[in-house]
Design an enzyme around this catalytic site. Structure first.
Site, PDB file in Angstrom:
ATOM      1  N   GLY B 216      13.277   7.350  21.980  1.00  0.00           N
ATOM      2  CA  GLY B 216      13.112   7.742  23.371  1.00  0.00           C
ATOM      3  C   GLY B 216      13.548   6.635  24.318  1.00  0.00           C
ATOM      4  CB  SER B 217      12.455   5.857  27.729  1.00  0.00           C
ATOM      5  OG  SER B 217      12.564   7.208  28.111  1.00  0.00           O
ATOM      6  CB  THR B 218      11.392   2.166  23.544  1.00  0.00           C
ATOM      7  OG1 THR B 218      11.772   2.974  22.423  1.00  0.00           O
ATOM      8  CG2 THR B 218       9.965   2.487  23.928  1.00  0.00           C
TER       9      THR B 218
END
Lengths: 471, 485
Positions: B216-218
Site C-alpha cells: 500500500g502507501s508505505t
C-alpha cells in the site's frame, strides 16, 4: 619333496600339523570377543560387566575343548577354520548380549506380550553355542572318515526331502513357513537340509558324473544332457520352486538351487550346466514372482525401501540401510548405536546391520573378509581333497556357506531382495548355530584327510628285478 | 575337477567382493544421505539425547529442556512464553522435526556441530555429559513484548530493526502458536499439530518473514526515494506538476485520491496526506526499470537470510507503464514482507545505508565461549545521505502533521508512513493496515519498525494505517528507547 608348500592346505609329506598356529589364533578369537564384551559394558553402564570372567571362561573353555578334539581327532586339519568360526560366534554372542540391554527392544516386547515377558537371548545363544560345539566334537569323533557319508546318499535324499517339506505343515511365522515347532522347541530344518543335501549331491554326482558329462549331444555350442540325466535336475528345480511357493522361503530355494548348480558344474566340468542352471532359476523366479504376492512384496521393498507405502508395511530394510549409514566409516562404537530401531529380528536376520552401525565400514570389511576366508579355506580343502566325494562335499558345503552369506548380507544391505535367512554364527538362533558348527566340523574332517601325510609306500613284493620270461 | 573348483573359488570371491563394494557404497558414499533421510529417527534421537542448548534473549533463555522417561528421547523442548517467541525460535518437536533457528542452528544446539569438536573432545576427557551450545539472539525482549501485545487478538505482524547495525529487535506474528504444545511425540502432540495445521488462520505462518502483503502507501517512500535519487524531484517543497485527476498512462483510468489538495502538490505535501496521483506519476516518470532498480537495492525480489529464510518481496520487472504507476503506490502485484518494509525504513533512518538484517548475535559453546560472533554488515546503499535526510524530513512531517500522528512520541524525532493496502478482487477483502516508522535520537536511529494488521475493518485509506498500526509501532519504538537509556 620340499616343505615350502606348508602354508597351504595342500599338504606335502611331513607337513607340520599346524595345531599350534590354530591354538594361537584361537587365543585371539577368544580375546577379541572378551574385549568387545568389556567394551559394551563400559559403553552401556560405565563399568566392567559383571559376567566378564564367566563369559571369557565360558567361550575360552568351548574353544579349548574344540581345539583339543581337533588336535586329537583331526591332527592335520586346516588351522584357520576353527578360530574364524569361534571368533564369529563370540562376536555374535556379544552383539546379542548388547541388544538384550536395549530398552527399546525390551519395551517393544513388553508392550506387546505384557510386563515381564522379555527374556534375554544371550544366555540361550551361549547354550546353543555350547551344543553346537558339542555337535562339532561329536562329528569329529564319530566321523573318522568323511567317505563314510557316501553310504548315506539316498537316505540323505529322503531326509532332506522330509526336512524341506515338513515346514509346509506348520503355521507360518512372520510370513515364512520355515519352522517346525515341537512343543517348546522349534527348529529351522532348512539350516540342516543344506548339509544333508550337499551329502546327497556329492554321493549322487560322484556316481553319475561321467554319464552327465559325457553322454550328451552338442547343440549350438552347448552340451545338452540326455533326458534321463536331466531328471534329478528337474526334480531339484521343481523342489526349489515348491519351497518358494508353499513356504514362501526365497532364501532357502535360492541356496538350494545355487548349491546344486555349483556341484553339478564341478562334477561334470561342463559350463553348459551353469547356463541351464541360471536359465532355469530365472524361469522359476520370474514365474513365481508373477503370481506370488509375498515375493512381489519383497522385490518392491527392495526397490523402494523409503517409499511411504513400503514404510507403512515394513520399515526394516530402510532402518537397516540407515543403520549402515549411521555407522559410517568407523562406526559408533559398541553399545552406542541405534540399530535396535530395526525392532523385530534385530538380533537374528538383521544382526549384520548392528555390526555395520557399531563397527562401521572398517568392521564390516573385516567381517566380510572373515566369511570370505572361511569360504576360501573350504574351497582350498576341496582342491586338496584326493577323492571326488570329498571334493564335491567340501565345495558343496563352502558354496552353500558362501551363498548363504551373500544372500543374507546382500539382503540386509539392500543389494538384493531380502530373504529370511540367518548370518552364519553371528545371528541368534539354535538351528543356525548347530548346523554351521556341524558344517565346519565336516570341512575340518575333509581337510584333515586331505592334508594327512600319505602313508609311507608299503614295501612292494615286486621290488626285485623284473625277470625276463623266456619262451 | 580342479579347474571348475578354481572357478567356483573366483565366483565365491566375487560374491564377497560384491558385498564389500556394497558396504563401501552404503557406509561411505551414501552415509550422509542416509543420515539426513527424513525417516531416520536418529536425527530426532540425537537432537534430544542431551540437554539441548538454549536460545537466549538479553541473557535469558527463552527455551528449555526437561528430562523425560522415554527410551528414545531423553529430553523434551520447552518454551518460555512460546507464542510470543515462536516467530523467532521456530519449533523443535520430537515427532515433527524442527524449523527456523531450532533447525538452522541444530548443530550448535545439540552440540554435534563440528565447531564444537574441541568442547566435545574436552568433555570426553573430563567425563562431562555432552551439552548443547547456546544461540544468543539480537532481540529486545521489551520490544517483542510490546509488538506481541500490541497486535493482541488482531491478525498481523511486526518487524523491528536497529538501523545502525541491522539487528532484528522484534519479530512478532499473530495469531501465534505455542511450540511446547507439540514438542513431544505422543497423541496429544499430534492432535495439537494437526489442529494448528488445519487452522485457517494459519498460526504457524511466520507473517513477519514469510508472508508478503501488498505494501500500500508505505511503498510511496521508495517511490519518493527513487524520484529524489534519479533526479525527478530536487526540491521536496516544489510543486510536482501533477494534474488531479491523474490519468494512468496509456489508459483512461483515473487514479483516485483519498486526500484533498493533491493537484500540483509538493512531494512533502503528497507524502503528508498520501496522494496517490503524485506518486503514481513520479513512478511513471522514474520509469519501470529504475523503480525496479531502486526496489531491489532495498532488498526486493530476493530472499533474505537472517539466517531464517524470508520470502522474497516482489516488485515486478515485466510490468507495462500503467501497472508500474500502480505499483509505485504499492498496488498491482507489489508485495512485501514486514521485514522488508522495516529494512526500507531502516535504510532511510540510517542515512541511506542499509545494514544486513540478522537475528543471531552470537553462538556460544556449552561453557559459554563465543564460537561465532555476527558482525554488522552493510548490505547496500540505495540512496545518498542527502536524499535520506530529505526522506526523513518528509516522514517526520507525516508524524507531526499528517496521517501518522498516532505514532508521535514526546521529545523524540519520529518519522513514519501509513498505508492501507486494498486487496482481493475489486478490493472485496478487508484492507491491510500498514505503518512503518523510525525513532531518532542524537546517536542516530535505534529502531525502525514495520507493522501490518491484516483484518482491519476500516475502509478509509491511510487513516486505518495510522489508527490501527501506528500505536503498535509507537509502543515498540518506546520499548526500544526505554532499553536504550
Amino acid at each position: 619333496m620340499s616343505v615350502v608348500t606348508n602354508t597351504t592346505t595342500i599338504g606335502a609329506i611331513d607337513a607340520p600339523s599346524r595345531r599350534n598356529t590354530e591354538l594361537m589364533l584361537l587365543g585371539f578369537a577368544v580375546a577379541i570377543p572378551v574385549f568387545a564384551y568389556i567394551n559394551v559394558g563400559l559403553a552401556l553402564d560405565g563399568e566392567l560387566p559383571a559376567g566378564v570372567l564367566g563369559y571369557g571362561f565360558g567361550i575360552g573353555l568351548l574353544a579349548g575343548v574344540a581345539h583339543l578334539v581337533v588336535r586329537k581327532f583331526a591332527k592335520y586339519a586346516d588351522p584357520l577354520l576353527l578360530p574364524l568360526a569361534a571368533l564369529l560366534n563370540g562376536l555374535g554372542l556379544v552383539m546379542i548380549w548388547r541388544l538384550d540391554q536395549s530398552q527399546r527392544l525390551i519395551q517393544r516386547i513388553e508392550s506387546r506380550y505384557g510386563e515381564g515377558s522379555f527374556s534375554p537371548d544371550a544366555p540361550k545363544q551361549l547354550m546353543y553355542s555350547a551344543i553346537g560345539i558339542t555337535l562339532f566334537v561329536a562329528v569329529l569323533m564319530l566321523l573318522k572318515d568323511h567317505r563314510i557319508l557316501q553310504r548315506y546318499t539316498y537316505i540323505s535324499m529322503a531326509a532332506a526331502l522330509v526336512l524341506l517339506v515338513l515346514p509346509m505343515f506348520f503355521p507360518a511365522v512372520n510370513g515364512a513357513k520355515i519352522w517346525i515347532s515341537l512343543g517348546p522347541f522349534s527348529i529351522q530344518p532348512g539350516e540342516f537340509a543344506k548339509i544333508i543335501i550337499a551329502i546327497f549331491f556329492s554321493g549322487y554326482l560322484m556316481v553319475k558324473r561321467d554319464a552327465l558329462a559325457l553322454a550328451s549331444r552338442r547343440f549350438m555350442g552347448l552340451y545338452l544332457p540326455r533326458g534321463r540325466d536331466l531328471g534329478p535336475i528337474l526334480v531339484v528345480w521343481a523342489m526349489s520352486i515348491l519351497i518358494l511357493v508353499f513356504e514362501t522361503d526365497l532364501g532357502t530355494s535360492l541356496l538350494f538351487f545355487g548349491l546344486f548348480v555349483i556341484m553339478l558344474y564341478v562334477a561334470t566340468e561342463r559350463t553348459s550346466w551353469i547356463v541351464f542352471g541360471l536359465l532355469m532359476s530365472a524361469v522359476g523366479a520370474v514365474g513365481v514372482a508373477s503370481f506370488e504376492p509375498h515375493v512381489q512384496q519383497r522385490v518392491e521393498f527392495w526397490l523402494n525401501p523409503f517409499a511411504q507405502s513400503t514404510w507403512e508395511q515394513s520399515d526394516q530394510i530402510g532402518q537397516a540401510l540407515m543403520s549402515f549409514g549411521a555407522g559410517g566409516t568407523l562406526g559408533t562404537g559398541l553399545g552406542q548405536g541405534d540399530s535396535d530401531l530395526i525392532g523385530f529380528a534385530a538380533n537374528s536376520d538383521f544382526i549384520l546391520s548392528s555390526f555395520g552401525e557399531e563397527f562401521g565400514l572398517a568392521g564390516m570389511m573385516a567381517f566380510l573378509l572373515i566369511y570370505g576366508l572361511i569360504v576360501e579355506r573350504g574351497v582350498r580343502t576341496a582342491l586338496a581333497a584326493r577323492d571326488p566325494f570329498g571334493k564335491l562335499l567340501a565345495i558343496g558345503l563352502s558354496g552353500a556357506f558362501a551363498i548363504q552369506v551373500f544372500v543374507v548380507a546382500g539382503g540386509v544391505m539392500g543389494l538384493i531382495p531380502l530373504t529370511g535367512m540367518t548370518m552364519p554364527f553371528v545371528a541368534y538362533g539354535g538351528s543356525s548355530v548347530l548346523a554351521n558348527w556341524a558344517l565346519i566340523a565336516i570341512l575340518i574332517r575333509i581337510s584333515d584327510t586331505a592334508r594327512r601325510p600319505a602313508p609311507a609306500p608299503a614295501p612292494s613284493p615286486d621290488a626285485e628285478m623284473t625277470q625276463v620270461v623266456r619262451p | 575337477m580342479n579347474k571348475p573348483l578354481r572357478r567356483i573359488a573366483i565366483f565365491c570371491g566375487l560374491l564377497v567382493l560384491a558385498l564389500l563394494v556394497r558396504t563401501n557404497w552404503l557406509q561411505y558414499v551414501e552415509a550422509d544421505d542416509l543420515n539426513a533421510n527424513s525417516k531416520n529417527r536418529r536425527i530426532q534421537i540425537e537432537r534430544y539425547a542431551n540437554e539441548r542448548g538454549n536460545i537466549v534473549v538479553e541473557g535469558k533463555a527463552i527455551t528449555g529442556s526437561v528430562k523425560t522417561n522415554d527410551t528414545d528421547f531423553e529430553y523434551k523442548r520447552t518454551y518460555v512464553n512460546g507464542p510470543m517467541w515462536a516467530p523467532v525460535t521456530g519449533y523443535a518437536s520430537q515427532a515433527f522435526d524442527a524449523n527456523q533457528i531450532e533447525k538452522i542452528e541444530d548443530g550448535i544446539l545439540t552440540g554435534n556441530s563440528d565447531r564444537l569438536f574441541f568442547d566435545r573432545t574436552m568433555a570426553m576427557f573430563t567425563g562431562d555429559k555432552k551439552k548443547g551450545g547456546n544461540v544468543v539472539t539480537t532481540l529486545d525482549a521489551a520490544a517483542q513484548k510490546a509488538a506481541f501485545e500490541g497486535l493482541g487478538d488482531k491478525k498481523g505482524a511486526v518487524a523491528a530493526i536497529d538501523p545502525r547495525t541491522g539487528k532484528i529487535l522484534a519479530l512478532a506474528s499473530t495469531p501465534s502458536y505455542d511450540p511446547s504444545s507439540f514438542a513431544g511425540y505422543r497423541d496429544k502432540d499430534a492432535k495439537a499439530w494437526n489442529a494448528l495445521n488445519k487452522d485457517k488462520d494459519k498460526p504457524m505462518l511466520n507473517r513477519a518473514l514469510r508472508e508478503v502483503y501488498p505494501p500500500g502507501s508505505t511503498f510511496k517512500v521508495i517511490t519518493a526515494a527513487a524520484a529524489l535519487e534519479y533526479g525527478k524531484v530536487s526540491d521536496i517543497n516544489e510543486p510536482t506538476k501533477t494534474p488531479d485527476p491523474y490519468i494512468l498512462p496509456n489508459t483512461r483510468t483515473e487514479m483516485v485520491n483519498h486526500a484533498g489538495g493533491c493537484e500540483n502538490a509538493t512531494l512533502n505535501r503528497a507524502m503528508e496526506v498520501s496522494c496517490n496521483s503524485v506518486f503514481a506519476k513520479l513512478g511513471d516518470d522514474v520509469t519501470r526499470d529504475k523503480m525496479v532498480e531502486m526496489a531491489e537495492k532495498f532488498g526486493f525480489n530476493s530472499e533474505a537470510f537472517v539466517p531464517v529464510r524470508t520470502s522474497a518481496s516482489v516488485y515486478d520487472k515485466k510490468m507495462d507503464r500503467p501497472q508500474n504507476a500502480l505499483s509505485s503506490i504499492g498496488q498491482f502485484n507489489t508485495a512485501a514482507t514486514p521485514l522488508q518494509m522495516a529494512m526500507v525504513t531502516a535504510a532511510i533512518a540510517n542515512d541511506g545505508k542499509l545494514m544486513k538484517p540478522y537475528m543471531i548475535d552470537k553462538l556460544e559453546s556449552p561453557n559459554v565461549d563465543v564460537i561465532e560472533q555476527t558482525e554488522p554488515e552493510e548490505m547496500s546503499r540505495p540512496i545518498s545521505p542527502e536524499n535520506a535526510q530529505l526522506l526523513q524530513q518528509m516522514m517526520e512531517n507525516v508524524v507531526e502533521n499528517g496521517t501518522g500522528t498516532n505514532a508521535a512520541i514526546d521529545g523524540v524525532k519520529v518519522g513514519g508512513k501509513t498505508g492501507t493496502a486494498q486487496h482481493g478482487e475489486n478490493n472485496s477483502k478487508n484492507p491491510y493496515a500498514w505503518f512503518i516508522s523510525y525513532a531518532k535520537g542524537e546517536n542516530g536511529s535505534p529502531v525502525a519498525v514495520a507493522v501490518v494488521v491484516e483484518d482491519s475493518n476500516a475502509r478509509r485509506d491511510d487513516i486505518s494505517g495510522g489508527g490501527l498500526a501506528a500505536p503498535i509501532a509507537k509502543a515498540v519504538m518506546n520499548a526500544v528507547l526505554e532499553s536504550e537509556k
